[in-house]
Each structure stands twice: as C-alpha cells, then as structure tokens.
Design an enzyme around this catalytic site. Structure first.
Site, mmCIF file in Angstrom:
data_model
loop_
_atom_site.group_PDB
_atom_site.id
_atom_site.type_symbol
_atom_site.label_atom_id
_atom_site.label_comp_id
_atom_site.label_asym_id
_atom_site.label_seq_id
_atom_site.Cartn_x
_atom_site.Cartn_y
_atom_site.Cartn_z
ATOM 1 C CG ASN A 65 -1.891 -1.143 1.241
ATOM 2 O OD1 ASN A 65 -2.420 -1.518 0.205
ATOM 3 N ND2 ASN A 65 -2.139 -1.724 2.412
ATOM 4 C CG HIS B 204 4.442 -2.228 5.594
ATOM 5 N ND1 HIS B 204 4.511 -0.868 5.790
ATOM 6 C CD2 HIS B 204 3.126 -2.541 5.484
ATOM 7 C CE1 HIS B 204 3.275 -0.384 5.813
ATOM 8 N NE2 HIS B 204 2.422 -1.358 5.619
HETATM 9 P P1 5GP Z 1 -0.553 -0.535 5.970
HETATM 10 O O1 5GP Z 1 -1.967 -0.176 6.367
HETATM 11 O O2 5GP Z 1 0.390 0.624 6.243
HETATM 12 O O3 5GP Z 1 -0.405 -1.079 4.602
HETATM 13 O O4 5GP Z 1 -0.152 -1.726 6.922
HETATM 14 C C1 5GP Z 1 0.293 -1.540 8.219
HETATM 15 C C2 5GP Z 1 0.132 -2.869 8.914
HETATM 16 O O5 5GP Z 1 0.888 -2.844 10.100
HETATM 17 C C3 5GP Z 1 -1.319 -3.154 9.312
HETATM 18 O O6 5GP Z 1 -1.740 -4.365 8.709
HETATM 19 C C4 5GP Z 1 -1.268 -3.244 10.836
HETATM 20 O O7 5GP Z 1 -2.102 -4.239 11.355
HETATM 21 C C5 5GP Z 1 0.193 -3.549 11.093
HETATM 22 N N1 5GP Z 1 0.701 -3.043 12.356
HETATM 23 C C6 5GP Z 1 0.517 -1.792 12.866
HETATM 24 N N2 5GP Z 1 1.171 -1.666 14.037
HETATM 25 C C7 5GP Z 1 1.790 -2.865 14.256
HETATM 26 C C8 5GP Z 1 2.619 -3.342 15.312
HETATM 27 O O8 5GP Z 1 2.949 -2.640 16.280
HETATM 28 N N3 5GP Z 1 3.058 -4.613 15.221
HETATM 29 C C9 5GP Z 1 2.731 -5.419 14.156
HETATM 30 N N4 5GP Z 1 3.221 -6.665 14.171
HETATM 31 N N5 5GP Z 1 1.967 -4.981 13.137
HETATM 32 C C10 5GP Z 1 1.493 -3.725 13.193
#
Ligand code: 5GP
Ligand code: ZN
Length: 114
Positions: free
Chosen positions: A87, A100
């Site tokens: 994303n 990520h």
């Molecule tokens: P994005 O929305 O930026 O593509 O994905 C971020 C991801 O990071 C989300 O799926 C969310 O659940 C995950 N996430 C956010 N904070 C943490 C954390 O502290 N630890 C882990 N393991 N995942 C996290």
C-alpha cells in the site's frame, strides 16, 4: 528513524513475532491479521514508502521477493497461493510509513481488491 514503529521493531524496542531475519530484512506477523497467514516483510533500512525508493535499493527490494517466496514455502501456502500487497499513501490504505510488503495467504482472495 525516530518514532517509526517498524524501526522500533527492528531495534527490538517493540516486540513482534519475528519469522525471518537477515542483515537487511525482517519479517514478522501482522498484529491485526487479515488472513490466516499475514506476515509483514520490511527492509531494516527506513524507507517511508514506495515513492521514496532509489535505484540503489534495487537489490534490497528484489531480495524481499526472494524472502517472500521462501516464507510462503515455510508456511505451506506456496502451492495454494498467496498475495503480496504494498500500500502506498493514504488513498491505498498505507498507515505505517516504513515500507512493508504484506504477505497474505491461507484463504481465497477475490479480485479486484477492495
Ligand atoms: P498498511 O496499512 O500501512 O499497509 O499496513 C500496516 C500494517 O501494520 C497493518 O496491517 C497493521 O495491522 C500492522 N501493524 C501496525 N502496528 C503494528 C505493530 O505494532 N506490530 C505489528 N506486528 N503490526 C502492526
Ligand atoms: Zn522506519
């Protein structure tokens, strides 16, 4: 980078269930899984988003895909299928600004994505 939660995971200031690590890459389970297997694969180096990658990052980004297919095999989703999601920015749902790659598997994924 200060105040970046994924940099904190890299530095072990924040705990995570790590499934793979090498000198450049870390992979750990997503805290809010969207599929039975939901792993986040990150470069240890802070890159805010895909918009910030440089030509010098080619090997690093390429290696992430090698790591992804190895993890898919490790979790036995290589045959059934898996999805890699990256994303970029708010319109695509990016909420953590350290690049990520989501590795998702263990269920059927529809297309197009929501
Ligand atoms: P994005 O929305 O930026 O593509 O994905 C971020 C991801 O990071 C989300 O799926 C969310 O659940 C995950 N996430 C956010 N904070 C943490 C954390 O502290 N630890 C882990 N393991 N995942 C996290
Ligand atoms: Zn970071």
């Amino acid at each position: 980078m200060e105040n970046c939660i994924f940099c904190k995971v890299v530095k072990r200031e924040l705990s995570a269930e790590i499934v793979y690590e090498d000198n450049e890459i870390l992979a750990f389970r997503d805290i809010n899984p969207q599929a039975p297997i939901h792993i986040l694969i990150i470069p240890k180096k802070h890159i805010g988003s895909l918009n910030e990658i440089e030509i010098d990052d080619i090997n690093l980004i390429g290696k992430i895909f090698i790591v992804a297919k190895n993890i898919a095999k490790q979790f036995k989703i290589d045959s059934s299928g898996y999805r890699i999601v990256l994303n970029t920015n708010f319109g695509a749902g990016q909420s953590v600004y350290h690049i990520h790659f989501h590795l998702l598997g263990g269920r059927f994924f529809r297309w197009p994505p929501g």
